[in-house]
Design a protein around this motif. Structure first.
Motif, mmCIF file in Angstrom:
data_model
loop_
_atom_site.group_PDB
_atom_site.id
_atom_site.type_symbol
_atom_site.label_atom_id
_atom_site.label_comp_id
_atom_site.label_asym_id
_atom_site.label_seq_id
_atom_site.Cartn_x
_atom_site.Cartn_y
_atom_site.Cartn_z
ATOM 1 N N SER A 13 0.805 -1.220 0.000
ATOM 2 C CA SER A 13 0.000 0.000 0.000
ATOM 3 C C SER A 13 0.839 1.271 0.000
ATOM 4 O O SER A 13 0.290 2.363 -0.054
ATOM 5 C CB SER A 13 -0.941 0.020 1.217
ATOM 6 N N GLY A 14 2.162 1.135 0.100
ATOM 7 C CA GLY A 14 3.028 2.306 0.084
ATOM 8 C C GLY A 14 3.613 2.671 1.429
ATOM 9 O O GLY A 14 4.143 3.778 1.594
ATOM 10 N N LEU A 130 -5.682 -2.592 -7.003
ATOM 11 C CA LEU A 130 -4.245 -2.519 -7.253
ATOM 12 C C LEU A 130 -3.462 -3.241 -6.173
ATOM 13 O O LEU A 130 -2.423 -3.853 -6.450
ATOM 14 C CB LEU A 130 -3.803 -1.063 -7.368
ATOM 15 N N VAL A 131 -3.952 -3.199 -4.927
ATOM 16 C CA VAL A 131 -3.334 -4.004 -3.877
ATOM 17 C C VAL A 131 -3.456 -5.481 -4.224
ATOM 18 O O VAL A 131 -2.496 -6.252 -4.109
ATOM 19 C CB VAL A 131 -3.984 -3.708 -2.507
ATOM 20 N N ASN A 204 3.997 6.400 -9.485
ATOM 21 C CA ASN A 204 2.740 5.713 -9.183
ATOM 22 C C ASN A 204 2.773 4.322 -9.803
ATOM 23 O O ASN A 204 2.611 4.145 -11.011
ATOM 24 C CB ASN A 204 1.555 6.519 -9.727
ATOM 25 N N GLY A 205 2.979 3.328 -8.952
ATOM 26 C CA GLY A 205 3.078 1.956 -9.425
ATOM 27 C C GLY A 205 1.768 1.378 -9.921
ATOM 28 O O GLY A 205 1.756 0.270 -10.483
ATOM 29 N N THR A 213 -9.176 -5.543 -11.662
ATOM 30 C CA THR A 213 -10.563 -5.965 -11.448
ATOM 31 C C THR A 213 -10.744 -6.429 -10.012
ATOM 32 O O THR A 213 -9.787 -6.568 -9.251
ATOM 33 C CB THR A 213 -10.946 -7.110 -12.390
ATOM 34 N N GLY A 214 -12.001 -6.705 -9.650
ATOM 35 C CA GLY A 214 -12.312 -7.290 -8.353
ATOM 36 C C GLY A 214 -13.249 -6.462 -7.514
ATOM 37 O O GLY A 214 -13.826 -6.964 -6.554
ATOM 38 N N LEU A 215 -13.426 -5.177 -7.871
ATOM 39 C CA LEU A 215 -14.305 -4.303 -7.105
ATOM 40 C C LEU A 215 -15.621 -4.138 -7.855
ATOM 41 O O LEU A 215 -15.632 -3.752 -9.026
ATOM 42 C CB LEU A 215 -13.637 -2.940 -6.890
#
Length: 255
Positions: A13-14, A130-131, A204-205, A213-215
């Motif tokens: 998450s950074g 993105l996570v 910004n990775g 996808t997934g949400l």
């Protein structure tokens, strides 16, 4: 009196990027030169057990045994003393603030507030899709399942926030968009004179992952929408001093 800033958030998450930038301030000491992955303090103390099972990516944050709060079995002076003893050699020079960064701090803030009463906390979020994409090299499972874990973990965070005196919640996407402004806002949150972060390319990775996808629907609490979209959002800042709260929030509210 030394004070602690604890940084936490789900893996990828950074947290490491944010910790490096914030710790560039001369009034902040951070763990360095340790054998621990990313200099994470959870590995360097023996007061709270931390095995390979305790901090598993996309597992720990929804494990009830890892949600450590005031009054739990680790809420004791002996635990605080052991943690400070174990961490001490890795902080180097004395400084008014010590910064400790571990993803598992996400679920330990209420306990740490009891152990270190003047401590403050920063949580960094990153779009759940993105996570999920970033941790896929470590964790098996469909994106939707990993996103569900993200949602459950941050619902728990929302439940913890009212118990914390001094906490700041920011997003990875906003840090990447305006790193100097974000770091300045965190220094203000700590009551420090802001200092620009050391030169470091902040990239910004999220751009590394095509078509995340997934949400299934927009998360309105965080303004994350399907397809990796991060909509404008106002950070969360809680602080007992109104002047610091308002000043840092104004700086962190990136237009």
């Amino acid at each position: 009196m030394t004070r602690y800033l604890f940084i936490g958030g789900l893996h990828r998450s950074g947290t490491s990027l944010l910790a490096r930038l914030v710790a560039a301030h001369p009034s902040i000491a951070a763990i360095s030169g340790s054998p621990a992955p990313e200099n994470e303090g959870c590995y360097l103390q023996g007061a709270i057990p931390h095995t390979a099972m305790h901090g598993r990516p996309m597992h720990f944050a929804t494990d009830p045994d890892q949600h450590l709060i005031e009054g739990c079995r680790h809420d004791s002076l002996a635990v605080r003393q052991r943690m400070e003893f174990d961490w001490g050699p890795w902080f180097g020079d004395d400084a008014p603030w010590r910064l400790e960064k571990s993803p598992v701090n996400l679920t330990r803030m209420r306990l740490y507030q009891q152990l270190f009463p003047m401590s403050q906390f920063v949580v960094i979020l990153r779009h759940p899709e993105l996570v999920a994409a970033a941790v896929s090299k470590w964790v098996e499972g469909p994106p939707a399942k990993l996103v569900d874990h993200w949602i459950e973990a941050h619902d728990q965070l929302l439940g913890d926030l009212p118990f914390l005196h001094a906490v700041c919640v920011i997003r990875y996407e906003d840090l990447c968009r305006a790193p100097e402004q974000t770091v300045r806002g965190i220094h203000e949150f700590m009551g420090l004179e802001p200092k620009s972060p050391e030169p470091e390319t902040v990239r910004n990775g999220n751009a590394d992952y095509d078509q995340p996808t997934g949400l299934g629907a927009t998360l309105r609490d965080w303004q994350y929408a399907p397809g990796g979209e991060a909509r404008p959002w106002r950070p969360i800042v809680r602080h007992p001093l109104r002047s610091l709260r308002e000043r840092s929030l104004a700086t962190l509210s990136i237009g």
